[in-house]
Design an enzyme around this catalytic site. Structure first.
Site, PDB file in Angstrom:
ATOM      1  N   LYS A  13       0.827  -1.214   0.000  1.00  0.00           N
ATOM      2  CA  LYS A  13       0.000   0.000   0.000  1.00  0.00           C
ATOM      3  C   LYS A  13       0.856   1.257   0.000  1.00  0.00           C
ATOM      4  O   LYS A  13       0.635   2.164  -0.781  1.00  0.00           O
ATOM      5  CB  LYS A  13      -0.877   0.080   1.262  1.00  0.00           C
ATOM      6  CG  LYS A  13      -1.947  -0.950   1.404  1.00  0.00           C
ATOM      7  CD  LYS A  13      -2.848  -0.625   2.597  1.00  0.00           C
ATOM      8  CE  LYS A  13      -2.125  -0.597   3.932  1.00  0.00           C
ATOM      9  NZ  LYS A  13      -1.777  -1.903   4.485  1.00  0.00           N
ATOM     10  N   ARG A  88      -9.540   2.066   8.462  1.00  0.00           N
ATOM     11  CA  ARG A  88      -9.170   0.678   8.723  1.00  0.00           C
ATOM     12  C   ARG A  88     -10.266  -0.056   9.478  1.00  0.00           C
ATOM     13  O   ARG A  88     -10.110  -1.249   9.770  1.00  0.00           O
ATOM     14  CB  ARG A  88      -7.903   0.681   9.578  1.00  0.00           C
ATOM     15  CG  ARG A  88      -6.792  -0.188   9.047  1.00  0.00           C
ATOM     16  CD  ARG A  88      -5.583   0.035   9.947  1.00  0.00           C
ATOM     17  NE  ARG A  88      -4.528  -0.865   9.640  1.00  0.00           N
ATOM     18  CZ  ARG A  88      -3.447  -0.530   8.917  1.00  0.00           C
ATOM     19  NH1 ARG A  88      -3.308   0.669   8.418  1.00  0.00           N
ATOM     20  NH2 ARG A  88      -2.508  -1.418   8.715  1.00  0.00           N
ATOM     21  N   ARG A 127      11.159  -7.312   5.257  1.00  0.00           N
ATOM     22  CA  ARG A 127      11.171  -5.903   5.665  1.00  0.00           C
ATOM     23  C   ARG A 127      11.737  -5.763   7.080  1.00  0.00           C
ATOM     24  O   ARG A 127      12.393  -4.772   7.407  1.00  0.00           O
ATOM     25  CB  ARG A 127       9.747  -5.334   5.588  1.00  0.00           C
ATOM     26  CG  ARG A 127       9.668  -3.846   5.814  1.00  0.00           C
ATOM     27  CD  ARG A 127       8.313  -3.290   5.443  1.00  0.00           C
ATOM     28  NE  ARG A 127       7.281  -3.642   6.392  1.00  0.00           N
ATOM     29  CZ  ARG A 127       5.993  -3.336   6.249  1.00  0.00           C
ATOM     30  NH1 ARG A 127       5.578  -2.685   5.187  1.00  0.00           N
ATOM     31  NH2 ARG A 127       5.116  -3.670   7.152  1.00  0.00           N
ATOM     32  N   ARG A 133      11.140  -2.256  11.636  1.00  0.00           N
ATOM     33  CA  ARG A 133       9.893  -1.804  12.268  1.00  0.00           C
ATOM     34  C   ARG A 133       9.534  -2.726  13.413  1.00  0.00           C
ATOM     35  O   ARG A 133       9.549  -3.941  13.250  1.00  0.00           O
ATOM     36  CB  ARG A 133       8.769  -1.814  11.228  1.00  0.00           C
ATOM     37  CG  ARG A 133       8.390  -0.435  10.770  1.00  0.00           C
ATOM     38  CD  ARG A 133       7.398  -0.494   9.660  1.00  0.00           C
ATOM     39  NE  ARG A 133       6.126  -1.086  10.059  1.00  0.00           N
ATOM     40  CZ  ARG A 133       5.048  -1.081   9.289  1.00  0.00           C
ATOM     41  NH1 ARG A 133       5.095  -0.523   8.095  1.00  0.00           N
ATOM     42  NH2 ARG A 133       3.930  -1.628   9.703  1.00  0.00           N
ATOM     43  N   ARG A 144      -1.848  -8.907  12.962  1.00  0.00           N
ATOM     44  CA  ARG A 144      -2.335  -7.884  12.034  1.00  0.00           C
ATOM     45  C   ARG A 144      -3.230  -8.495  10.963  1.00  0.00           C
ATOM     46  O   ARG A 144      -4.190  -7.882  10.523  1.00  0.00           O
ATOM     47  CB  ARG A 144      -1.162  -7.126  11.409  1.00  0.00           C
ATOM     48  CG  ARG A 144      -0.704  -5.965  12.305  1.00  0.00           C
ATOM     49  CD  ARG A 144       0.787  -5.771  12.261  1.00  0.00           C
ATOM     50  NE  ARG A 144       1.275  -5.203  11.038  1.00  0.00           N
ATOM     51  CZ  ARG A 144       2.533  -5.350  10.590  1.00  0.00           C
ATOM     52  NH1 ARG A 144       3.393  -6.070  11.272  1.00  0.00           N
ATOM     53  NH2 ARG A 144       2.907  -4.771   9.490  1.00  0.00           N
TER      54      ARG A 144
HETATM   55  P1  ADP Z   1       0.857  -2.265   7.469  1.00  0.00           P
HETATM   56  O1  ADP Z   1       1.799  -2.405   6.314  1.00  0.00           O
HETATM   57  O2  ADP Z   1       1.034  -3.340   8.490  1.00  0.00           O
HETATM   58  O3  ADP Z   1      -0.561  -2.113   7.060  1.00  0.00           O
HETATM   59  P2  ADP Z   1       0.825   0.500   8.481  1.00  0.00           P
HETATM   60  O4  ADP Z   1       2.026   1.356   8.473  1.00  0.00           O
HETATM   61  O5  ADP Z   1      -0.286   0.867   7.546  1.00  0.00           O
HETATM   62  O6  ADP Z   1       1.367  -0.969   8.212  1.00  0.00           O
HETATM   63  O7  ADP Z   1       0.209   0.415   9.962  1.00  0.00           O
HETATM   64  C1  ADP Z   1       1.001   0.019  11.066  1.00  0.00           C
HETATM   65  C2  ADP Z   1       0.171  -0.008  12.350  1.00  0.00           C
HETATM   66  O8  ADP Z   1      -0.315   1.316  12.668  1.00  0.00           O
HETATM   67  C3  ADP Z   1      -1.103  -0.872  12.319  1.00  0.00           C
HETATM   68  O9  ADP Z   1      -0.837  -2.238  12.560  1.00  0.00           O
HETATM   69  C4  ADP Z   1      -1.930  -0.208  13.442  1.00  0.00           C
HETATM   70  O10 ADP Z   1      -1.495  -0.591  14.732  1.00  0.00           O
HETATM   71  C5  ADP Z   1      -1.602   1.262  13.278  1.00  0.00           C
HETATM   72  N1  ADP Z   1      -2.584   1.937  12.382  1.00  0.00           N
HETATM   73  C6  ADP Z   1      -2.329   2.403  11.127  1.00  0.00           C
HETATM   74  N2  ADP Z   1      -3.436   2.942  10.582  1.00  0.00           N
HETATM   75  C7  ADP Z   1      -4.428   2.810  11.512  1.00  0.00           C
HETATM   76  C8  ADP Z   1      -5.810   3.148  11.558  1.00  0.00           C
HETATM   77  N3  ADP Z   1      -6.432   3.733  10.515  1.00  0.00           N
HETATM   78  N4  ADP Z   1      -6.506   2.852  12.679  1.00  0.00           N
HETATM   79  C9  ADP Z   1      -5.923   2.271  13.726  1.00  0.00           C
HETATM   80  N5  ADP Z   1      -4.632   1.913  13.759  1.00  0.00           N
HETATM   81  C10 ADP Z   1      -3.871   2.171  12.664  1.00  0.00           C
END
Ligand code: ADP
Length: 196
Positions: A13, A88, A127, A133, A144
């Site tokens: 994404k 989300r 990654r 991370r 997740r």
């Molecule tokens: P991924 O590649 O795992 O989707 P992100 O960088 O998009 O990684 O998100 C990492 C973490 O940040 C998520 O697992 C969650 O804990 C938190 N997070 C990101 N976006 C949201 C959201 N819209 N609502 C709640 N938590 C979020």
């Protein structure tokens, strides 16, 4: 143009959204990046978010919604945005609809990246060795994925029911080719015109 890039953790994404946003000339707003920046700056939001993110859970809706709403108020967002990692949950999607309505806007397009679980696992573990991370562990990913299926996948149904244009894109293969596939889908949908 208000676009969403949707997909499971590790689906690319962030990579694709940042490339497509450049092509469209609109800001890429990544909820996860914004939250990680809050953690790095040791803000009140960051301190609350960090343990939740590390465990693979979701940060409470009201906190994330407030963060995104403030970002949408910045002047560069008036010409459109590409959202990544938000909404989300269905409540977040409903709150986004309200936020956009007050701005006379609506979600125009959902780009849904499709990647099989085995490939997600390979990518996240790779990654982990390059980006470090703190949520990129086998346990973090498993959690997740559970949260994705339970809370995030229904967001796609929310937009399907609303009649929003959804383009499903195969997220496996050459990064450039995937970006081109997304741009082609946006052109077919009339979301972008010309040679962007
Ligand atoms: P991924 O590649 O795992 O989707 P992100 O960088 O998009 O990684 O998100 C990492 C973490 O940040 C998520 O697992 C969650 O804990 C938190 N997070 C990101 N976006 C949201 C959201 N819209 N609502 C709640 N938590 C979020």
């Amino acid at each position: 143009m208000i676009g969403l890039v949707f997909g499971p953790p590790g689906s690319g994404k962030g990579t694709q959204a940042s490339r497509v946003a450049v092509r469209l000339g609109i800001p890429h707003i990544a909820a996860g990046d914004m939250l990680r920046s809050e953690v790095d700056h040791d803000t009140a939001l960051g301190r609350e978010a960090k343990p939740i993110m590390d465990a693979g859970g979701l940060v409470p809706d009201d906190l994330v919604v407030r963060m995104i709403n403030e970002r949408l108020n910045q002047t560069d967002a008036t010409k459109g945005v590409l959202l990544d990692g938000f909404p989300r949950t269905v409540p977040q999607a409903i709150m986004l609809d309200v936020m956009l309505k007050t701005r006379n806007a609506t979600v125009d397009e959902v780009i849904a990246l499709e990647v099989p679980d085995d490939e997600l696992k390979t990518r996240i573990l790779k990654r982990a060795t390059t980006e470090g991370r703190s949520d990129d562990t086998a346990e973090g990913l498993a959690q997740r994925l559970i949260v994705y299926r339970q809370d995030t996948a229904p967001v796609l149904e929310h937009y399907r029911e609303a009649g929003t244009r959804i383009d499903s894109i195969n997220g496996v293969g050459d990064i450039d080719a995937i970006t081109e596939g997304i741009m082609e889908a946006l052109k077919r949908g009339g979301v972008v015109v010309g040679t962007a």
